[in-house]
Motif scaffolding. Structure first.
Motif, PDB file in Angstrom:
ATOM      1  N   ILE A  32      -0.394   7.725  -1.574  1.00 54.00           N
ATOM      2  CA  ILE A  32       0.545   8.797  -1.937  1.00 54.00           C
ATOM      3  C   ILE A  32       0.847   8.637  -3.423  1.00 54.00           C
ATOM      4  N   PRO A  33       0.157   9.410  -4.280  1.00 57.87           N
ATOM      5  CA  PRO A  33       0.221   9.171  -5.732  1.00 57.87           C
ATOM      6  C   PRO A  33       1.622   9.232  -6.322  1.00 57.87           C
ATOM      7  N   GLU A  34       2.516  10.070  -5.746  1.00 57.05           N
ATOM      8  CA  GLU A  34       3.853  10.230  -6.335  1.00 57.05           C
ATOM      9  C   GLU A  34       4.769   9.039  -6.073  1.00 57.05           C
ATOM     10  N   LEU A  35       4.397   8.159  -5.142  1.00 61.57           N
ATOM     11  CA  LEU A  35       5.269   7.052  -4.758  1.00 61.57           C
ATOM     12  C   LEU A  35       4.657   5.708  -5.118  1.00 61.57           C
ATOM     13  N   VAL A  36       5.521   4.727  -5.298  1.00 60.50           N
ATOM     14  CA  VAL A  36       5.086   3.366  -5.621  1.00 60.50           C
ATOM     15  C   VAL A  36       5.404   2.464  -4.434  1.00 60.50           C
ATOM     16  N   SER A  37       4.438   1.677  -4.017  1.00 68.74           N
ATOM     17  CA  SER A  37       4.653   0.756  -2.899  1.00 68.74           C
ATOM     18  C   SER A  37       5.571  -0.381  -3.326  1.00 68.74           C
ATOM     19  N   VAL A  38       6.602  -0.631  -2.513  1.00 70.53           N
ATOM     20  CA  VAL A  38       7.571  -1.674  -2.871  1.00 70.53           C
ATOM     21  C   VAL A  38       7.040  -3.063  -2.550  1.00 70.53           C
ATOM     22  N   VAL A  39       6.194  -3.175  -1.530  1.00 68.16           N
ATOM     23  CA  VAL A  39       5.487  -4.415  -1.244  1.00 68.16           C
ATOM     24  C   VAL A  39       4.068  -4.053  -0.854  1.00 68.16           C
ATOM     25  N   SER A  40       3.148  -4.981  -0.992  1.00 67.91           N
ATOM     26  CA  SER A  40       1.771  -4.768  -0.570  1.00 67.91           C
ATOM     27  C   SER A  40       1.171  -6.113  -0.206  1.00 67.91           C
ATOM     28  N   PHE A  41       0.224  -6.086   0.722  1.00 65.05           N
ATOM     29  CA  PHE A  41      -0.391  -7.335   1.163  1.00 65.05           C
ATOM     30  C   PHE A  41      -1.700  -7.021   1.864  1.00 65.05           C
ATOM     31  N   GLU A  42      -2.450  -8.069   2.184  1.00 66.75           N
ATOM     32  CA  GLU A  42      -3.747  -7.904   2.824  1.00 66.75           C
ATOM     33  C   GLU A  42      -3.734  -8.457   4.233  1.00 66.75           C
ATOM     34  N   GLU A  43      -4.473  -7.764   5.123  1.00 66.70           N
ATOM     35  CA  GLU A  43      -4.739  -8.252   6.468  1.00 66.70           C
ATOM     36  C   GLU A  43      -6.177  -8.755   6.446  1.00 66.70           C
ATOM     37  N   GLU A  44      -6.339 -10.061   6.329  1.00 69.50           N
ATOM     38  CA  GLU A  44      -7.611 -10.636   5.920  1.00 69.50           C
ATOM     39  C   GLU A  44      -8.762 -10.367   6.884  1.00 69.50           C
ATOM     40  N   HIS A  45      -8.477 -10.316   8.208  1.00 73.43           N
ATOM     41  CA  HIS A  45      -9.556 -10.140   9.175  1.00 73.43           C
ATOM     42  C   HIS A  45      -9.898  -8.683   9.420  1.00 73.43           C
ATOM     43  N   SER A  46      -9.103  -7.770   8.863  1.00 75.15           N
ATOM     44  CA  SER A  46      -9.235  -6.360   9.220  1.00 75.15           C
ATOM     45  C   SER A  46     -10.375  -5.699   8.476  1.00 75.15           C
ATOM     46  N   HIS A  47     -10.824  -4.573   9.056  1.00 68.30           N
ATOM     47  CA  HIS A  47     -11.797  -3.703   8.408  1.00 68.30           C
ATOM     48  C   HIS A  47     -11.138  -2.900   7.298  1.00 68.30           C
ATOM     49  N   ALA A  48      -9.806  -2.851   7.261  1.00 68.87           N
ATOM     50  CA  ALA A  48      -9.058  -2.116   6.234  1.00 68.87           C
ATOM     51  C   ALA A  48      -7.897  -3.002   5.813  1.00 68.87           C
ATOM     52  N   VAL A  49      -8.010  -3.648   4.651  1.00 69.61           N
ATOM     53  CA  VAL A  49      -7.123  -4.777   4.369  1.00 69.61           C
ATOM     54  C   VAL A  49      -5.816  -4.402   3.670  1.00 69.61           C
ATOM     55  N   ASP A  50      -5.773  -3.324   2.919  1.00 68.99           N
ATOM     56  CA  ASP A  50      -4.609  -3.064   2.075  1.00 68.99           C
ATOM     57  C   ASP A  50      -3.480  -2.386   2.843  1.00 68.99           C
ATOM     58  N   HIS A  51      -2.305  -3.004   2.815  1.00 70.40           N
ATOM     59  CA  HIS A  51      -1.095  -2.416   3.397  1.00 70.40           C
ATOM     60  C   HIS A  51      -0.155  -2.035   2.269  1.00 70.40           C
ATOM     61  N   LEU A  52       0.383  -0.817   2.337  1.00 69.36           N
ATOM     62  CA  LEU A  52       1.342  -0.326   1.367  1.00 69.36           C
ATOM     63  C   LEU A  52       2.646  -0.011   2.084  1.00 69.36           C
ATOM     64  N   CYS A  53       3.735   0.037   1.333  1.00 62.97           N
ATOM     65  CA  CYS A  53       5.044   0.255   1.944  1.00 62.97           C
ATOM     66  C   CYS A  53       5.872   1.140   1.015  1.00 62.97           C
ATOM     67  N   TYR A  54       5.989   2.427   1.393  1.00 64.15           N
ATOM     68  CA  TYR A  54       6.670   3.413   0.559  1.00 64.15           C
ATOM     69  C   TYR A  54       8.105   3.628   1.049  1.00 64.15           C
ATOM     70  N   ALA A  55       9.039   2.908   0.493  1.00 64.66           N
ATOM     71  CA  ALA A  55      10.449   3.053   0.882  1.00 64.66           C
ATOM     72  C   ALA A  55      11.135   4.025  -0.068  1.00 64.66           C
ATOM     73  N   LEU A  56      11.614   5.164   0.480  1.00 67.83           N
ATOM     74  CA  LEU A  56      12.312   6.131  -0.358  1.00 67.83           C
ATOM     75  C   LEU A  56      13.632   5.567  -0.868  1.00 67.83           C
ATOM     76  N   ASN A  57      14.316   4.800  -0.014  1.00 66.23           N
ATOM     77  CA  ASN A  57      15.559   4.149  -0.406  1.00 66.23           C
ATOM     78  C   ASN A  57      15.221   2.820  -1.068  1.00 66.23           C
ATOM     79  N   ALA A  58      15.468   2.734  -2.359  1.00 63.54           N
ATOM     80  CA  ALA A  58      15.100   1.528  -3.108  1.00 63.54           C
ATOM     81  C   ALA A  58      15.814   0.292  -2.600  1.00 63.54           C
ATOM     82  N   GLU A  59      16.927   0.478  -1.884  1.00 57.29           N
ATOM     83  CA  GLU A  59      17.702  -0.662  -1.397  1.00 57.29           C
ATOM     84  C   GLU A  59      17.289  -1.108   0.010  1.00 57.29           C
ATOM     85  N   LEU A  60      16.290  -0.433   0.606  1.00 62.32           N
ATOM     86  CA  LEU A  60      15.918  -0.741   1.986  1.00 62.32           C
ATOM     87  C   LEU A  60      15.532  -2.203   2.169  1.00 62.32           C
ATOM     88  N   LEU A  61      14.779  -2.753   1.238  1.00 61.48           N
ATOM     89  CA  LEU A  61      14.326  -4.136   1.346  1.00 61.48           C
ATOM     90  C   LEU A  61      15.123  -5.099   0.474  1.00 61.48           C
TER      91      LEU A  61
END
Length: 431
Positions: free
Chosen positions: A123-152
């Motif tokens: 989602i180009p308009e948003l910045v992921s607040v955290v990101s990490f990899e799932e090493e065994h997966s066929h699709a490793v990148d996880h993104l986390c788009y929190a609209l509320n900056a205070e959520l985490l």
């Protein structure tokens, strides 16, 4: 069990209670998340105030998971308990398989809870607040788009929800990233299955010492596994043309749910932009306990419209990829004879053996991103009178046709292509 077509991990536990690879009673996966919520409630001290009531509810949950005809009653009793944790908690569900599991776990708590699920959508308009990899997966990148900056950004415990913990490395990677940006003292890893070895469990203890935190693990089933050898696999069924003489018609329906939309776009792997808005409270962008009432109303509104479209005795409601929870909830309110599951990007080898987890498979390019292959498992031609495919947002017609070409050869009489829409949106698949 089934064999994954994946060099990093060759096996898969095909869950009978998750609603991903096997069609299930829609209250079964909802109840599996509710059961995890009850375990968390007990773990965090809620049981002391409620005495024997928790034991009764837990027994009901187990009974409902074993006997699907009792899943709805058990789920409603748990929801009616109006559980409240002794402190605020943030739930994070892992995409794509555990988005609904995490949401259903979070939903059990009447207040002071928040939820977000990771995503692999760009989602180009948003910045992921955290990101990490799932090493065994066929699709490793996880993104986390929190609209509320205070959520985490608070200090409350974080509950990481996944369908299965095998090594625990995904949770470790996630905790490291969260802790580096939003430090706190406590994490909980919740899953249906926990297969960690003693060395994997020790890795959690080592991380606790390293970061000065506490990590607790909760699961419905815990054990150990040992995998030997290499699967001898032929090519996965990519058929898309199940053997059936008559193709069912595809009916496009826009269902008004009255829910709020978020006007951001998505970009696929080729850079093509989809400008259609997202559902704001699906879980992808974060939500709070006070949002649940509006979401419940939208689900009831959509389910009532789809109930009115039903003509057959049996129906399959199909979620798409990460979009699992709302289709699951809608399916649960569509009447008798309804089963639920979701498409997936996980490649699994099908085999007709009775003791094997995936008997048939159909593959097609994803409507979200044609560069990704999606699969539908364990749906036989004519098994259901009608198939309802629920889409979170509009997509170009040319992108959804590979999926509907498969489904119209699987449905006994009709395929309903359903796009959830706000009351102000007008129908018409683009392109």
């Amino acid at each position: 069990m089934a064999a994954r077509i994946n060099k990093k991990r060759s096996f898969l536990f095909v869950s009978k209670v998750l609603g991903k690879h096997i069609p299930v009673h829609p209250y079964t996966p909802l109840l599996s998340g509710a059961a995890l919520a009850l375990l968390l409630y007990q773990e965090m001290g809620g049981e002391a105030a409620d005495g024997g009531r928790m034991d009764k509810l837990l027994n009901q949950a187990v009974h409902g998971l074993i006997h699907p005809e009792h899943a709805e009653a058990a789920y409603r009793d748990l929801l009616g308990a109006r559980l409240v944790l002794p402190e605020r908690v943030l739930f994070i569900g892992f995409a794509e398989t555990a988005t609904a599991l995490g949401h259903s776990m979070y939903h059990m708590f009447a207040k002071d809870a928040s939820y977000i699920h990771t995503t692999r959508e760009d989602i180009p308009e948003l910045v992921s607040v955290v990101s990490f990899e799932e090493e065994h997966s066929h699709a490793v990148d996880h993104l986390c788009y929190a609209l509320n900056a205070e959520l985490l950004s608070g200090e409350e415990p974080v509950v990481l929800v996944d369908d299965e913990i095998t090594t625990g490395n995904t949770a470790i990677n996630t905790i490291r990233d969260i802790q580096s940006k939003f430090p706190r003292k406590e994490y909980v890893v919740a899953s249906l299955l926990d297969w960690r070895s003693s060395a994997n469990i020790q890795a959690y203890r080592d991380l606790e010492q390293e970061l000065g935190i506490r990590i607790r693990a909760l699961s419905l089933l815990q054990g150990t596994i040992e995998v030997k050898g290499t699967p001898q696999l032929s090519l996965v069924e990519t058929g898309g043309k199940p053997s059936i003489a008559v193709e069912a018609p595809v009916i496009l329906t826009y269902v008004q749910d009255g829910l709020e939309r978020l006007n951001v776009t998505s970009a696929d792997s080729s850079g093509e932009i989809n400008p259609s808005p997202y559902l704001k409270h699906s879980g992808r962008f974060g939500l709070e306990s006070q949002d649940n009432k509006q979401l419940d109303q939208g689900i009831a509104q959509a389910a009532a419209q789809l109930r009115g479209l039903r003509e057959g005795r049996t129906a399959l409601v199909l979620g798409v990829g990460e979009f699992m929870y709302l289709p699951m909830r809608i399916a649960a309110e569509m009447g008798e004879g309804v089963r639920y599951q979701s498409s997936t990007r996980s490649p699994i080898h099908p085999d007709r053996r009775s003791d094997y987890g995936v008997h048939c498979a159909a593959a097609y390019p994803s409507a979200v991103d044609p560069g990704i292959t999606n699969y539908i498992y364990n749906v036989e031609p004519g098994q259901y009178d009608e198939i309802f495919v629920l889409l979170e947002r509009d997509v170009p017609r040319r992108r959804i046709e590979p999926m509907t070409d498969i489904l119209k050869r699987l449905a006994g009489s009709k395929v309903h292509l359903v796009v959830l829409a706000s009351d102000s949106e007008e129908g018409g698949l683009t392109g």
